[in-house]
Motif scaffolding. Structure first.
Motif, PDB file in Angstrom:
ATOM      1  N   ASP B 162       0.859  -1.181   0.000  1.00  0.00           N
ATOM      2  CA  ASP B 162       0.000   0.000   0.000  1.00  0.00           C
ATOM      3  C   ASP B 162       0.900   1.237   0.000  1.00  0.00           C
ATOM      4  OD1 ASP B 162      -1.627   2.087   0.624  1.00  0.00           O
ATOM      5  OD2 ASP B 162      -2.673   1.101   2.276  1.00  0.00           O
ATOM      6  N   ILE B 163       0.918   1.978  -1.113  1.00  0.00           N
ATOM      7  CA  ILE B 163       1.799   3.154  -1.168  1.00  0.00           C
ATOM      8  C   ILE B 163       0.977   4.448  -1.173  1.00  0.00           C
ATOM      9  CG2 ILE B 163       3.792   2.011  -2.225  1.00  0.00           C
ATOM     10  CD1 ILE B 163       2.755   3.253  -4.928  1.00  0.00           C
ATOM     11  N   GLY B 164      -0.196   4.388  -0.584  1.00  0.00           N
ATOM     12  CA  GLY B 164      -1.022   5.596  -0.504  1.00  0.00           C
ATOM     13  C   GLY B 164      -2.298   5.420  -1.286  1.00  0.00           C
ATOM     14  N   SER B 165      -2.323   5.936  -2.505  1.00  0.00           N
ATOM     15  CA  SER B 165      -3.545   5.813  -3.301  1.00  0.00           C
ATOM     16  C   SER B 165      -3.604   4.469  -4.040  1.00  0.00           C
ATOM     17  CB  SER B 165      -3.615   6.951  -4.311  1.00  0.00           C
ATOM     18  OG  SER B 165      -2.442   6.933  -5.093  1.00  0.00           O
ATOM     19  N   ASP B 166      -2.439   3.874  -4.253  1.00  0.00           N
ATOM     20  CA  ASP B 166      -2.380   2.624  -5.018  1.00  0.00           C
ATOM     21  C   ASP B 166      -1.675   1.513  -4.237  1.00  0.00           C
ATOM     22  OD1 ASP B 166      -3.198   3.689  -7.763  1.00  0.00           O
ATOM     23  OD2 ASP B 166      -1.509   5.003  -7.240  1.00  0.00           O
ATOM     24  N   TYR B 167      -1.820   0.325  -4.796  1.00  0.00           N
ATOM     25  CA  TYR B 167      -0.966  -0.783  -4.352  1.00  0.00           C
ATOM     26  C   TYR B 167       0.123  -0.946  -5.386  1.00  0.00           C
ATOM     27  CZ  TYR B 167      -4.164  -2.560  -0.745  1.00  0.00           C
ATOM     28  OH  TYR B 167      -4.921  -2.709   0.372  1.00  0.00           O
ATOM     29  N   LEU B 168       1.351  -1.062  -4.914  1.00  0.00           N
ATOM     30  CA  LEU B 168       2.437  -1.433  -5.802  1.00  0.00           C
ATOM     31  C   LEU B 168       2.432  -2.954  -5.866  1.00  0.00           C
ATOM     32  CD1 LEU B 168       5.064  -0.778  -7.419  1.00  0.00           C
ATOM     33  CD2 LEU B 168       6.291  -0.984  -5.246  1.00  0.00           C
ATOM     34  N   VAL B 169       2.335  -3.476  -7.094  1.00  0.00           N
ATOM     35  CA  VAL B 169       2.263  -4.927  -7.267  1.00  0.00           C
ATOM     36  C   VAL B 169       3.601  -5.418  -7.818  1.00  0.00           C
ATOM     37  CG1 VAL B 169       0.941  -6.829  -8.270  1.00  0.00           C
ATOM     38  CG2 VAL B 169      -0.165  -4.609  -7.885  1.00  0.00           C
ATOM     39  N   GLU B 170       4.290  -6.248  -7.059  1.00  0.00           N
ATOM     40  CA  GLU B 170       5.570  -6.772  -7.526  1.00  0.00           C
ATOM     41  C   GLU B 170       5.449  -8.267  -7.771  1.00  0.00           C
ATOM     42  OE1 GLU B 170       9.054  -4.597  -5.303  1.00  0.00           O
ATOM     43  OE2 GLU B 170       7.297  -4.612  -4.016  1.00  0.00           O
ATOM     44  N   PHE B 171       5.776  -8.674  -9.003  1.00  0.00           N
ATOM     45  CA  PHE B 171       5.679 -10.092  -9.347  1.00  0.00           C
ATOM     46  C   PHE B 171       7.038 -10.724  -9.071  1.00  0.00           C
ATOM     47  CE2 PHE B 171       2.522  -7.698 -11.589  1.00  0.00           C
ATOM     48  CZ  PHE B 171       1.379  -8.449 -11.430  1.00  0.00           C
ATOM     49  N   VAL B 172       7.142 -11.358  -7.931  1.00  0.00           N
ATOM     50  CA  VAL B 172       8.441 -11.766  -7.411  1.00  0.00           C
ATOM     51  C   VAL B 172       8.978 -13.024  -8.090  1.00  0.00           C
ATOM     52  CG1 VAL B 172       9.711 -12.241  -5.276  1.00  0.00           C
ATOM     53  CG2 VAL B 172       7.655 -10.830  -5.195  1.00  0.00           C
ATOM     54  N   THR B 173       8.102 -13.959  -8.408  1.00  0.00           N
ATOM     55  CA  THR B 173       8.540 -15.245  -8.968  1.00  0.00           C
ATOM     56  C   THR B 173       7.847 -15.489 -10.307  1.00  0.00           C
ATOM     57  OG1 THR B 173       6.727 -16.478  -7.988  1.00  0.00           O
ATOM     58  CG2 THR B 173       8.696 -16.205  -6.621  1.00  0.00           C
ATOM     59  N   PRO B 174       8.380 -16.417 -11.090  1.00  0.00           N
ATOM     60  CA  PRO B 174       7.711 -16.768 -12.358  1.00  0.00           C
ATOM     61  C   PRO B 174       6.267 -17.213 -12.128  1.00  0.00           C
ATOM     62  CG  PRO B 174       9.885 -17.771 -12.245  1.00  0.00           C
ATOM     63  CD  PRO B 174       9.648 -17.136 -10.914  1.00  0.00           C
ATOM     64  N   LYS B 175       6.038 -17.898 -11.000  1.00  0.00           N
ATOM     65  CA  LYS B 175       4.675 -18.333 -10.697  1.00  0.00           C
ATOM     66  C   LYS B 175       3.762 -17.113 -10.528  1.00  0.00           C
ATOM     67  CE  LYS B 175       3.912 -20.865  -6.852  1.00  0.00           C
ATOM     68  NZ  LYS B 175       4.015 -22.029  -5.971  1.00  0.00           N
ATOM     69  N   GLY B 176       4.290 -16.102  -9.890  1.00  0.00           N
ATOM     70  CA  GLY B 176       3.535 -14.859  -9.709  1.00  0.00           C
ATOM     71  C   GLY B 176       3.271 -14.175 -11.037  1.00  0.00           C
TER      72      GLY B 176
END
Lengths: 336, 340
Positions: B162-176
Motif C-alpha cells: 500500500d503506497i497511498g492511493s495505489d498498491y504497488l504490485v511486484e511479481f516476485v517469482t515466475p509463478k507470480g
C-alpha cells in the motif's frame, strides 16, 4: 479494589510465613495491556505480585486440582507415615468457590488441603467482547478508572463502559461472593443482575429443534479441537478424557464435523450439576464458540428439575451424585 | 521484475475475479474472527484486517488430511488415493510474516532427505500473494527480531504494498508472473518505488517489540537441564491454542480410522502442548510433564530448527502471545533465556 489487593497480599504473606499454605494460587499482572494471569506464590516476598481486579479471568480451582493430584502422585511411592501434606492456598471469588465445592463433594481432596482466601467479585472483562467493542483494533495501552475502560488502540483513543464488556457469565452471576472461605478479604460485593440469568436460554428454548440444531452446528464448526475449553474447566479433571481414549475410540482425532460435535456435546453433558458458569471455557476459546448457551440450559434444567445449582452449597449434592428416594423424581428407580 | 500499480479499491474485485477461475483463499470475516477460507461465490474478501486469527498454514498443511483410503477385501487390501488432489489455487492477501512461514515450512516438508508429497503438491499449485504490513498491526508484532520484515517478499510470489492511493504490485517469482493479467496494465513508475522504499523503512521502525531470538541459541545449546524450564509451565492449560494458531508449528499425528472393511489414514495436527504428545504405545511418555513439553516447544523454535535448517522457526506474528488463555508470552521466555 486496591484496598482488597493490599489486604490480599498481606494475607498471602501471612499464610506462607505461618506455613498455613505451601503455595498461593492467585493472579498477577499480564504482559499484554489489560490482562491478568494466574500465578503461584511460594515465597512471602513474591506475594506483592498478587493483583485482584476486573481482569482476573480464569477459574483458579482448576489449578488446585492439578497441584493436589500431582502432589498425591509424587507421594505414592513414599511410606504412608512419611507422606507430606500439601496445603494449597487459593484466591477465590464466588464461582471459584463453587468449583472447589464440587471438587470437595466429588471427594477429590479434603477440605483441609485447601485454604480459601475469599474475594468479592464484580465481574471480569470479556477480552473478546472488548475487542469487538473497539472493532477489532489492537490495544496498545489500557486502564480502568471509575467504571470506564480507557484505551490507546491502533485506531486511536477509545473509551468503553466496563459494565458493557463484562463477561456474560458475570453480568447475570448469582454467586459473585465466595460461598465458603477460610478468610475473607474485603466486604461482599453487591449482587449482579441474576434475575435475567436465563433470559438467553428462554429465548433459545422457544426456537424450533431445527433452528437450535442449526445454531449448535454453526457454533461447533468454529471449534478447532484445541481443547482449551476442557483444559480450563475445573470440572474437567478426568485423568484421561474420553476424547483421548483409543480402546475403544469414541471420537475421531481429526477436524471432522461430527467428531467435533460429539466431543463438545459429550463434554457439555458431563457438566450436568457441575458447571458453575464461571465462563472460563468461553474466555479461553480462541475461536469464540458460544458454549455458554448450552451450558446454561443444562444449569437451568438442573435447577428446574432437581432444585440444584452446581456448587451452591456443601450440603446440596449434585443431582447425578445423590441417589435417594426423597429426591429421585422417577418412581421406577425404586419400584421398577 | 515486473511491477505494476493498481487502485486500492480494485483489490477485492481482483480476488473475486480470480475466484471465478480457480480456488482462492482469502481473509474472510466470520462473526468476530478473520479467517483464511476458500472464497465462496458472492462472498466479500476482507482486506482491511490486522491479521487473521488462524495462520494460513492450513492451506498447505490442513488440520486433517486423508493420506490414503483402503478397503479390506478377500483378495487383500485395496488402496486408493484420496480424491482431494491439489488444485490450482491462490492464497490472497497474507501478511509478510505468514508468507515467511511458508519459506520455513518448505525447509522441512520439501528437503533433500524427505519430501512430503502432500504438502509439496499444494505448495506448487498455489500462488502466494502477500499484503505487506505498511503499518504493523499489533504492538506485540516482533517479526524484525526473527529475520522477518513487515514489508517483505520472502515466501511470496506476488507482493502488494500500500503506497497511498495505489498498491504497488511486484511479481516476485515466475509463478507470480503468470497472474499479471489480473492486475491491469499500469506500469509502476520510479516515484512509486521510491515511495515503497520509504514505507519499508518506516514500517520496520514501527516494530517496537524486540526479542533476543538469535542470542538464545548458544544458551539453549548448553541448558537442557537448567532449572529455568520449571518456571514456564505452571499455569499452562496444556491446550493447543498456541501451536494451532502458530504459522510454523507443524507437528502432526497419523492415525487410522476404520469402519467395517473401509479405512482411512489421516494426518492431523498434533501439539507439543498436549499430554498425549509423544506418548508411546507402551503408555510411557519420554516427556513426562508440561515442563518438558514447554522446553520442546522453545527448543524446537529457537534451537533445533536452527541446528537443522539454520533458521528460527518463529515469524513473530504474535498469535500465540495474543491468544494464549493464560498469557504465556514467548517473548518473555526468550528474554528470560537470554539472561541465563
Amino acid at each position: 479494589m486496591e484496598n482488597i489487593e493490599t489486604k490480599l497480599r498481606e494475607e498471602a504473606k501471612r499464610l506462607l510465613l505461618e506455613k498455613k499454605a505451601d503455595v498461593i494460587i492467585g493472579y498477577e499482572k499480564g504482559t499484554l495491556p489489560l490482562t491478568a494471569t494466574p500465578c503461584f506464590i511460594t515465597i512471602p516476598e513474591e506475594a506483592d505480585k498478587l493483583v485482584w481486579n476486573d481482569l482476573c479471568t480464569q477459574n483458579l480451582a482448576k489449578f488446585v486440582h492439578d497441584l493436589i493430584t500431582a502432589h498425591k502422585n509424587s507421594q505414592k511411592r513414599v511410606k504412608p507415615e512419611d507422606r507430606k501434606k500439601k496445603v494449597i492456598g487459593i484466591v477465590a471469588r464466588g464461582c471459584t468457590t463453587r468449583s472447589l465445592i464440587i471438587h470437595l463433594q466429588e471427594r477429590q481432596y479434603a477440605r483441609d488441603e485447601i485454604y480459601i482466601i475469599g474475594v468479592p467479585c464484580t465481574g471480569y472483562v470479556d477480552g473478546k467482547g472488548l475487542k469487538v467493542a473497539i472493532s477489532g483494533a489492537d490495544i496498545v495501552e489500557g486502564s480502568i478508572d471509575g467504571g470506564q475502560i480507557k484505551l490507546k488502540t491502533s485506531d486511536g483513543d477509545k473509551s468503553v463502559a466496563l459494565k458493557d464488556v463484562l463477561s456474560d457469565s458475570c453480568k447475570t452471576c448469582r454467586f459473585n461472593n465466595p460461598i465458603i472461605s477460610d478468610v475473607m478479604v474485603g466486604q461482599n460485593a453487591p449482587a449482579m443482575n441474576h434475575d435475567s440469568e436465563y433470559n438467553e436460554v428462554n429465548e433459545f428454548e422457544k426456537k424450533s429443534v431445527e433452528e437450535r440444531f442449526a445454531y449448535f452446528t454453526k457454533e461447533m464448526e468454529k471449534c478447532m479441537r484445541c481443547n482449551a475449553c476442557r483444559q480450563a474447566c475445573p470440572s474437567c479433571y478426568c485423568p484421561t478424557c474420553f476424547v483421548e481414549q483409543s480402546q475403544p475410540q469414541w471420537v475421531g482425532i481429526g477436524e471432522n464435523k461430527t467428531d467435533t460435535q460429539v466431543f463438545q456435546f459429550m463434554r457439555l453433558y458431563h457438566m450436568v450439576g457441575r458447571c458453575v458458569d464461571c465462563g472460563s471455557c468461553v474466555a479461553v476459546c480462541p475461536m469464540g464458540v458460544d458454549l455458554r448457551k448450552f451450558l446454561k440450559k443444562i444449569d437451568k434444567d438442573g435447577w428446574e428439575l432437581f432444585g440444584n445449582r452446581a456448587g451452591s452449597s456443601m450440603e446440596d449434592m449434585p443431582p447425578l451424585g445423590k441417589y435417594d428416594e426423597h429426591h429421585d423424581k422417577e418412581e421406577f428407580i425404586f419400584n421398577p | 521484475m515486473e511491477k505494476r500499480l493498481i487502485k486500492k479499491d480494485a483489490l477485492a474485485g481482483i480476488a473475486k475475479k480470480m475466484a471465478g477461475d480457480f480456488l482462492v483463499w482469502a481473509p474472510v470475516k466470520k462473526e468476530d474472527n478473520i479467517l483464511f477460507e476458500p472464497l465462496q461465490k458472492d462472498a466479500e474478501p476482507f482486506f482491511a484486517y490486522l491479521n487473521s486469527k488462524n495462520a494460513p498454514k492450513n492451506v498447505f498443511f490442513p488440520h486433517t488430511e486423508t493420506l490414503i483410503k483402503y478397503t479390506r477385501t478377500e483378495k487383500g487390501m485395496v488402496f486408493s488415493e484420496d480424491e482431494n488432489k491439489a488444485k490450482d489455487a491462490v492464497l490472497f492477501g497474507v501478511r509478510s510474516c505468514d508468507a515467511h512461514s511458508f519459506a520455513l515450512l518448505d525447509m522441512l516438508f520439501d528437503q533433500e532427505k524427505y519430501k512430503d508429497g502432500y504438502y509439496i503438491a499444494k505448495r506448487q499449485k498455489t500462488t502466494v500473494i502477500s499484503l505487506a504490513c505498511v503499518k504493523p498491526p499489533y504492538a506485540s508484532c516482533f517479526c524484525t527480531s526473527v529475520d522477518g520484515e513487515p514489508v517483505s517478499s520472502e515466501g511470496a510470489d506476488i507482493l502488494l504494498t500500500d503506497i497511498g492511493s495505489d498498491y504497488l504490485v511486484e511479481f516476485v517469482t515466475p509463478k507470480g508472473e503468470k497472474l499479471t493479467k489480473y492486475f491491469g496494465d499500469t506500469k509502476a513508475d520510479a516515484a512509486s518505488e521510491t515511495r515503497k522504499t520509504e514505507i519499508v523503512a518506516k514500517a520496520k521502525d514501527a516494530i517496537k517489540s524486540k526479542i533476543p531470538a538469535h542470542e538464545v541459541k548458544p544458551i539453549l545449546d548448553k541448558n537442557f537441564d537448567n532449572p529455568f524450564w520449571a518456571t514456564i509451565h505452571g499455569k499452562c492449560l496444556a491446550c493447543g491454542t498456541c501451536t494451532y494458531l502458530c504459522p510454523t508449528c507443524h507437528c502432526f499425528d497419523i492415525s487410522d480410522e476404520v469402519k467395517g472393511s473401509d479405512g482411512v489414514r489421516l494426518r492431523s495436527w498434533d501439539s507439543c502442548m498436549f499430554p498425549m504428545f509423544t506418548k508411546e504405545t507402551s503408555g510411557h511418555n519420554p516427556r513426562t510433564s508440561q515442563k518438558e513439553r514447554w522446553r520442546q516447544r522453545t527448543m524446537h523454535k529457537f534451537k533445533y530448527y536452527v541446528d537443522n535448517f539454520n533458521a528460527i522457526a518463529c515469524v513473530g506474528c504474535g498469535r500465540c502471545v495474543m491468544s494464549c488463555p493464560v498469557n504465556i508470552d514467548i517473548r518473555k521466555i526468550v528474554e528470560d533465556i537470554s539472561k541465563l
